[in-house]
Design a protein around this motif. Structure first.
Motif, PDB file in Angstrom:
ATOM      1  N   VAL A  42      16.124   7.304   3.879  1.00  0.00           N
ATOM      2  CA  VAL A  42      17.160   7.708   2.929  1.00  0.00           C
ATOM      3  C   VAL A  42      17.239   9.228   2.943  1.00  0.00           C
ATOM      4  CG1 VAL A  42      17.784   7.851   0.486  1.00  0.00           C
ATOM      5  CG2 VAL A  42      16.987   5.689   1.442  1.00  0.00           C
ATOM      6  N   SER A  43      18.438   9.757   3.128  1.00  0.00           N
ATOM      7  CA  SER A  43      18.658  11.195   3.028  1.00  0.00           C
ATOM      8  C   SER A  43      19.047  11.552   1.604  1.00  0.00           C
ATOM      9  CB  SER A  43      19.773  11.645   3.984  1.00  0.00           C
ATOM     10  OG  SER A  43      19.405  11.464   5.335  1.00  0.00           O
ATOM     11  N   VAL A  44      18.488  12.644   1.099  1.00  0.00           N
ATOM     12  CA  VAL A  44      18.813  13.145  -0.242  1.00  0.00           C
ATOM     13  C   VAL A  44      19.612  14.425  -0.080  1.00  0.00           C
ATOM     14  CG1 VAL A  44      17.930  13.832  -2.492  1.00  0.00           C
ATOM     15  CG2 VAL A  44      16.653  12.166  -1.094  1.00  0.00           C
ATOM     16  N   ILE A  45      20.837  14.429  -0.601  1.00  0.00           N
ATOM     17  CA  ILE A  45      21.734  15.573  -0.489  1.00  0.00           C
ATOM     18  C   ILE A  45      21.866  16.258  -1.841  1.00  0.00           C
ATOM     19  CG2 ILE A  45      24.120  16.296  -0.007  1.00  0.00           C
ATOM     20  CD1 ILE A  45      24.326  13.866   1.868  1.00  0.00           C
ATOM     21  N   VAL A  52      20.958  18.548   3.070  1.00  0.00           N
ATOM     22  CA  VAL A  52      19.915  17.535   2.930  1.00  0.00           C
ATOM     23  C   VAL A  52      18.619  18.226   2.523  1.00  0.00           C
ATOM     24  CG1 VAL A  52      18.525  15.812   4.138  1.00  0.00           C
ATOM     25  CG2 VAL A  52      20.983  15.980   4.592  1.00  0.00           C
ATOM     26  N   THR A  53      18.076  17.825   1.386  1.00  0.00           N
ATOM     27  CA  THR A  53      16.865  18.458   0.868  1.00  0.00           C
ATOM     28  C   THR A  53      15.626  17.606   1.059  1.00  0.00           C
ATOM     29  OG1 THR A  53      17.304  17.540  -1.340  1.00  0.00           O
ATOM     30  CG2 THR A  53      18.167  19.753  -0.854  1.00  0.00           C
ATOM     31  N   ALA A  54      15.793  16.325   1.395  1.00  0.00           N
ATOM     32  CA  ALA A  54      14.635  15.458   1.610  1.00  0.00           C
ATOM     33  C   ALA A  54      15.058  14.257   2.439  1.00  0.00           C
ATOM     34  CB  ALA A  54      14.036  14.997   0.286  1.00  0.00           C
ATOM     35  N   THR A  55      14.106  13.717   3.183  1.00  0.00           N
ATOM     36  CA  THR A  55      14.292  12.466   3.907  1.00  0.00           C
ATOM     37  C   THR A  55      13.126  11.563   3.566  1.00  0.00           C
ATOM     38  OG1 THR A  55      15.451  13.600   5.722  1.00  0.00           O
ATOM     39  CG2 THR A  55      14.567  11.405   6.174  1.00  0.00           C
ATOM     40  N   ILE A  56      13.434  10.364   3.066  1.00  0.00           N
ATOM     41  CA  ILE A  56      12.414   9.459   2.538  1.00  0.00           C
ATOM     42  C   ILE A  56      12.312   8.223   3.423  1.00  0.00           C
ATOM     43  CG2 ILE A  56      11.679   8.159   0.499  1.00  0.00           C
ATOM     44  CD1 ILE A  56      13.606   9.955  -1.139  1.00  0.00           C
ATOM     45  N   ALA A  91       9.542  10.269  -4.735  1.00  0.00           N
ATOM     46  CA  ALA A  91       8.329   9.638  -4.216  1.00  0.00           C
ATOM     47  C   ALA A  91       8.491   8.122  -4.246  1.00  0.00           C
ATOM     48  CB  ALA A  91       7.121  10.042  -5.051  1.00  0.00           C
ATOM     49  N   VAL A  92       8.087   7.466  -3.176  1.00  0.00           N
ATOM     50  CA  VAL A  92       8.115   6.008  -3.132  1.00  0.00           C
ATOM     51  C   VAL A  92       6.985   5.480  -4.011  1.00  0.00           C
ATOM     52  CG1 VAL A  92       7.822   3.969  -1.683  1.00  0.00           C
ATOM     53  CG2 VAL A  92       9.158   5.910  -0.844  1.00  0.00           C
ATOM     54  N   ILE A  93       7.330   4.649  -4.984  1.00  0.00           N
ATOM     55  CA  ILE A  93       6.322   4.146  -5.916  1.00  0.00           C
ATOM     56  C   ILE A  93       6.036   2.665  -5.739  1.00  0.00           C
ATOM     57  CG2 ILE A  93       6.784   5.903  -7.656  1.00  0.00           C
ATOM     58  CD1 ILE A  93       8.495   3.858  -9.135  1.00  0.00           C
TER      59      ILE A  93
END
Length: 305
Positions: A42-45, A52-56, A91-93
């Motif tokens: 998942v890309s976080v924009i 894009v500030t994070a890739t999960i 964070a993946v929980i």
């Protein structure tokens, strides 16, 4: 006129993301979440900078995503029949399985949340059901219960009535789930192969993209009546902005705009290749479109309207 004309509407950015982006959702924190079905991420924009500030990392073939202002993010993974739960810090929980006892082929395809009821609805077309996940606490390893909905695909929730609406492309209809009974209380006939769906709670209506009939069905959420709007071939996804205008992705690489007042197409805008999911981000007054054919997200500026 409630929507800018074709000259005023414009794509202001094409953001590279992961392979085969499919689903889009926005949060109250100016973030846009995009499922990359070909990259298992998942890309976080950040909508303020369109970067894009994070890739999960999530499950296999993530297809749909939904956000909740308190809990975080739910990602439906079509490749392994799971839902990845992500908190507000990215964070993946936890990972929730929505497999049935006979382990159907991977087919999880849709997810939507109801914030007030602290639940997520997850469609599994392969097993013909909608799972319900409690998102008020620690995620359980398995979805605790489900509703039989044959052919369930897209899902959207009315934040006022708390009814959930589920597209059923194999049956040319939309099923209506009442949380009071956790059962299907109505089935609304639409046109051929309904896929994408969105609820416009402010105007008490539900919009459905009929991929096999080149129309968008507009359902009266109160009375159940249906009206159709003619659009271009192959409508896939649909979203609605704060003015009530709808935006529809098409397989030919365009987004069409349905004016809230005239109930007709008022603009057609080229985006990327094979656009699928899209979502309206209210703080920036923009629509974000996942282009599965070229691994980008197109950003449509609506400020002129």
């Amino acid at each position: 006129m409630n929507v800018p004309n074709a000259e005023e509407l414009r794509v202001v950015a094409d953001i590279p993301v992961g392979a085969k982006p499919a689903g889009v959702a926005v949060s109250v924190h100016d973030r846009v979440f995009v499922t990359n079905s070909g990259a298992d991420t998942v890309s976080v924009i950040d909508s303020s900078t369109n970067t894009v500030t994070a890739t999960i990392d999530v499950g296999r073939r993530p297809e749909s995503v939904a956000t909740d202002p308190q809990f975080g993010v739910c990602v439906a993974n079509g490749g392994d029949n799971t839902v990845t739960m992500i908190d507000r810090l990215n964070a993946v929980i936890g990972t929730v399985s929505v497999e049935g006892p006979f382990h159907p082929p991977p087919a999880v395809v849709g997810v939507a949340t109801d914030h007030q009821l602290s639940r997520a609805y997850v469609t599994n077309r392969g097993f013909g059901r909608v799972s319900i996940i409690d998102i008020s606490g620690a995620p359980p390893p398995f979805a605790p219960h489900f509703i039989e909905v044959p052919g369930a695909l897209g899902v959207a929730v009315d934040s006022v009535s708390h009814l959930a609406f589920v597209t059923r492309p194999d049956f040319d209809s939309v099923a209506v789930i009442d949380p009071a009974t956790d059962g299907v209380v109505a089935t609304v006939p639409v046109r051929r192969q309904p896929t994408g769906i969105v609820v416009d709670a402010q105007r008490h209506r539900v919009l459905v993209a009929n991929s096999g009939f080149d129309t968008v069905s507009v359902i009266d959420a109160g009375g159940g009546g249906v009206a159709d709007v003619d659009v271009a071939a192959g409508p896939v996804g649909v979203t609605v902005d704060s003015r009530g205008n709808a935006y529809v992705t098409h397989v030919d690489g365009t987004v069409q705009v349905i004016d809230a007042a005239s109930h007709s197409v008022s603009a057609t805008l080229p985006v990327g290749s094979r656009p699928e999911g899209l979502a309206f981000e209210p703080h920036s007054d923009r629509v974000y479109v996942a282009n599965s054919g070229d691994d980008t997200v197109s950003v449509i500026d609506l400020a002129a309207g």
